[in-house]
Design a protein around this motif. Sequence first.
Motif, PDB file in Angstrom:
ATOM      1  N   ARG A  81       0.825  -1.202   0.000  1.00 58.65           N
ATOM      2  CA  ARG A  81       0.000   0.000   0.000  1.00 58.65           C
ATOM      3  C   ARG A  81       0.868   1.265   0.000  1.00 58.65           C
ATOM      4  O   ARG A  81       0.506   2.285  -0.578  1.00 58.65           O
ATOM      5  CB  ARG A  81      -0.950  -0.010   1.191  1.00 58.65           C
ATOM      6  CG  ARG A  81      -2.124  -0.967   1.010  1.00 58.65           C
ATOM      7  CD  ARG A  81      -2.901  -0.583  -0.249  1.00 58.65           C
ATOM      8  NE  ARG A  81      -3.924  -1.514  -0.602  1.00 58.65           N
ATOM      9  CZ  ARG A  81      -5.199  -1.432  -0.210  1.00 58.65           C
ATOM     10  NH1 ARG A  81      -5.566  -0.460   0.612  1.00 58.65           N
ATOM     11  NH2 ARG A  81      -6.074  -2.325  -0.627  1.00 58.65           N
ATOM     12  N   SER A  86      -2.594  -1.583  -5.323  1.00 58.36           N
ATOM     13  CA  SER A  86      -3.978  -1.679  -4.834  1.00 58.36           C
ATOM     14  C   SER A  86      -4.489  -3.113  -4.829  1.00 58.36           C
ATOM     15  O   SER A  86      -5.481  -3.452  -5.472  1.00 58.36           O
ATOM     16  CB  SER A  86      -4.901  -0.802  -5.681  1.00 58.36           C
ATOM     17  OG  SER A  86      -4.803  -1.161  -7.045  1.00 58.36           O
ATOM     18  N   ASP A  88      -6.054  -5.914  -2.355  1.00 62.24           N
ATOM     19  CA  ASP A  88      -6.672  -5.897  -1.032  1.00 62.24           C
ATOM     20  C   ASP A  88      -5.974  -6.884  -0.094  1.00 62.24           C
ATOM     21  O   ASP A  88      -5.186  -7.722  -0.520  1.00 62.24           O
ATOM     22  CB  ASP A  88      -8.184  -6.162  -1.102  1.00 62.24           C
ATOM     23  CG  ASP A  88      -8.512  -7.526  -1.692  1.00 62.24           C
ATOM     24  OD1 ASP A  88      -7.866  -8.517  -1.294  1.00 62.24           O
ATOM     25  OD2 ASP A  88      -9.424  -7.608  -2.532  1.00 62.24           O
ATOM     26  N   LEU A  89      -6.278  -6.746   1.188  1.00 59.47           N
ATOM     27  CA  LEU A  89      -5.581  -7.535   2.206  1.00 59.47           C
ATOM     28  C   LEU A  89      -5.783  -9.029   2.015  1.00 59.47           C
ATOM     29  O   LEU A  89      -4.835  -9.814   2.128  1.00 59.47           O
ATOM     30  CB  LEU A  89      -6.056  -7.117   3.599  1.00 59.47           C
ATOM     31  CG  LEU A  89      -5.470  -7.894   4.775  1.00 59.47           C
ATOM     32  CD1 LEU A  89      -3.950  -7.799   4.801  1.00 59.47           C
ATOM     33  CD2 LEU A  89      -6.059  -7.390   6.099  1.00 59.47           C
ATOM     34  N   SER A  92      -3.680 -10.199  -0.893  1.00 59.23           N
ATOM     35  CA  SER A  92      -2.265 -10.149  -0.560  1.00 59.23           C
ATOM     36  C   SER A  92      -1.867 -11.311   0.347  1.00 59.23           C
ATOM     37  O   SER A  92      -0.833 -11.966   0.131  1.00 59.23           O
ATOM     38  CB  SER A  92      -1.937  -8.810   0.115  1.00 59.23           C
ATOM     39  OG  SER A  92      -0.570  -8.731   0.447  1.00 59.23           O
ATOM     40  N   ILE A 306     -15.349 -13.138  -0.200  1.00 57.72           N
ATOM     41  CA  ILE A 306     -14.240 -12.194  -0.238  1.00 57.72           C
ATOM     42  C   ILE A 306     -13.299 -12.583  -1.364  1.00 57.72           C
ATOM     43  O   ILE A 306     -12.937 -13.750  -1.516  1.00 57.72           O
ATOM     44  CB  ILE A 306     -13.467 -12.196   1.108  1.00 57.72           C
ATOM     45  CG1 ILE A 306     -14.414 -11.779   2.222  1.00 57.72           C
ATOM     46  CG2 ILE A 306     -12.270 -11.281   1.055  1.00 57.72           C
ATOM     47  CD1 ILE A 306     -13.820 -11.889   3.600  1.00 57.72           C
ATOM     48  N   GLN A 307     -12.882 -11.606  -2.150  1.00 61.11           N
ATOM     49  CA  GLN A 307     -11.961 -11.882  -3.235  1.00 61.11           C
ATOM     50  C   GLN A 307     -10.582 -12.216  -2.699  1.00 61.11           C
ATOM     51  O   GLN A 307     -10.039 -11.485  -1.859  1.00 61.11           O
ATOM     52  CB  GLN A 307     -11.844 -10.666  -4.164  1.00 61.11           C
ATOM     53  CG  GLN A 307     -13.006 -10.503  -5.104  1.00 61.11           C
ATOM     54  CD  GLN A 307     -12.987 -11.537  -6.228  1.00 61.11           C
ATOM     55  OE1 GLN A 307     -11.984 -12.185  -6.461  1.00 61.11           O
ATOM     56  NE2 GLN A 307     -14.082 -11.674  -6.905  1.00 61.11           N
ATOM     57  N   THR A 308     -10.011 -13.321  -3.140  1.00 59.84           N
ATOM     58  CA  THR A 308      -8.646 -13.642  -2.753  1.00 59.84           C
ATOM     59  C   THR A 308      -7.684 -13.421  -3.902  1.00 59.84           C
ATOM     60  O   THR A 308      -6.551 -13.835  -3.860  1.00 59.84           O
ATOM     61  CB  THR A 308      -8.537 -15.109  -2.278  1.00 59.84           C
ATOM     62  OG1 THR A 308      -8.999 -15.955  -3.329  1.00 59.84           O
ATOM     63  CG2 THR A 308      -9.347 -15.333  -1.035  1.00 59.84           C
ATOM     64  N   ALA A 310      -6.499 -10.131  -6.597  1.00 56.39           N
ATOM     65  CA  ALA A 310      -6.673  -8.724  -6.858  1.00 56.39           C
ATOM     66  C   ALA A 310      -7.517  -8.524  -8.092  1.00 56.39           C
ATOM     67  O   ALA A 310      -7.502  -9.333  -9.017  1.00 56.39           O
ATOM     68  CB  ALA A 310      -5.293  -8.060  -7.046  1.00 56.39           C
ATOM     69  N   ASP A 311      -8.289  -7.446  -8.126  1.00 55.95           N
ATOM     70  CA  ASP A 311      -9.102  -7.146  -9.295  1.00 55.95           C
ATOM     71  C   ASP A 311      -8.233  -6.702 -10.451  1.00 55.95           C
ATOM     72  O   ASP A 311      -7.179  -6.140 -10.238  1.00 55.95           O
ATOM     73  CB  ASP A 311     -10.109  -6.044  -8.950  1.00 55.95           C
ATOM     74  CG  ASP A 311     -11.086  -6.542  -7.877  1.00 55.95           C
ATOM     75  OD1 ASP A 311     -11.336  -7.757  -7.842  1.00 55.95           O
ATOM     76  OD2 ASP A 311     -11.559  -5.700  -7.094  1.00 55.95           O
TER      77      ASP A 311
END
Length: 311
Positions: A81, A86, A88-89, A92, A306-308, A310-311
Amino acid sequence: MIEAFGRIRARLGAQGPRLIAITQRVFLVVALVVIAIYLLRNAGALRPLLSARTAFAIAAAAVLLALLHPLIGIAMFQLQRFFGISIDLAASLDIYMRRIPARYIPGGVWHSVARYADMKFDAGVGGDRLRKLFLAETALVATSGLVASGVGLAALPADSPIFVFSGLQMAGGVAVAVVALLLARRGAWRRIVAASLLMVLVWSGGAATFVLVASPLLDSGPSACPASAISATYLVAAVQGYLAIFAPQGWGVAEASFALLNTCTAPGPAIVGGFLLYRLSAIVGDVLGYASWVAVARRFLFRRGIQTRAD
């Protein structure tokens, strides 16, 4: 290396997800074979050390070391970050935890390389940012280790060499940290502080687990070491091992530093035995951390939507 890894992935085409999953399973088997070979090679040295007490200590230390992995992953997320990456946690952490087996590929850099390849080809992170991230992660681990070297300073005799090394290493780490904070962008210093505090906690946690497995060998006999001295000496020695880039994972350097600097005149075999038990605990902890993430934590994240990645 990142580009080469990415080219292999790009050629997988439409079969990519399935083939990658198969490759990861094969890779895990290979990693476990490498671990087994290591254990077999050291069986002669390990066998006399194993007892009911040390077996319990190894199991407890492995759990503690497994729990340190998410803390490292969160620290690395803070640095990401800081550089404006970008991801997300959850994504990551997923990247960090799924790549733990790469730690056992000879060379010592493949865990980072695999993570950066995921960031580059799954999240579109540029190579320039990844190069900066690599330097920052390396500096973070080294600097936080130097700062952590002073955690047990009060437990050391003031007239001993280990006291001097502990103080010097801590002072060096604090100096580097202050410079980094002064150079940080306005408002971004909190990321550096958070990552640094997490890594100091990780180094301290490593010292605690070393005490757990090594104390059965070092806290008895005429040269018995108290836990505080074992912990403080380990921190200084382990950081010196990390800084010795010619020694993979500090092998040999940490043991030699501990033997030369410890204030309890612990015998060499006991010191080597303690480090062997600690490294065995680290292997079990890596396997436990990876398996727990893949089998439990990652499935929970998916169920929660929850996305694991990254977009």
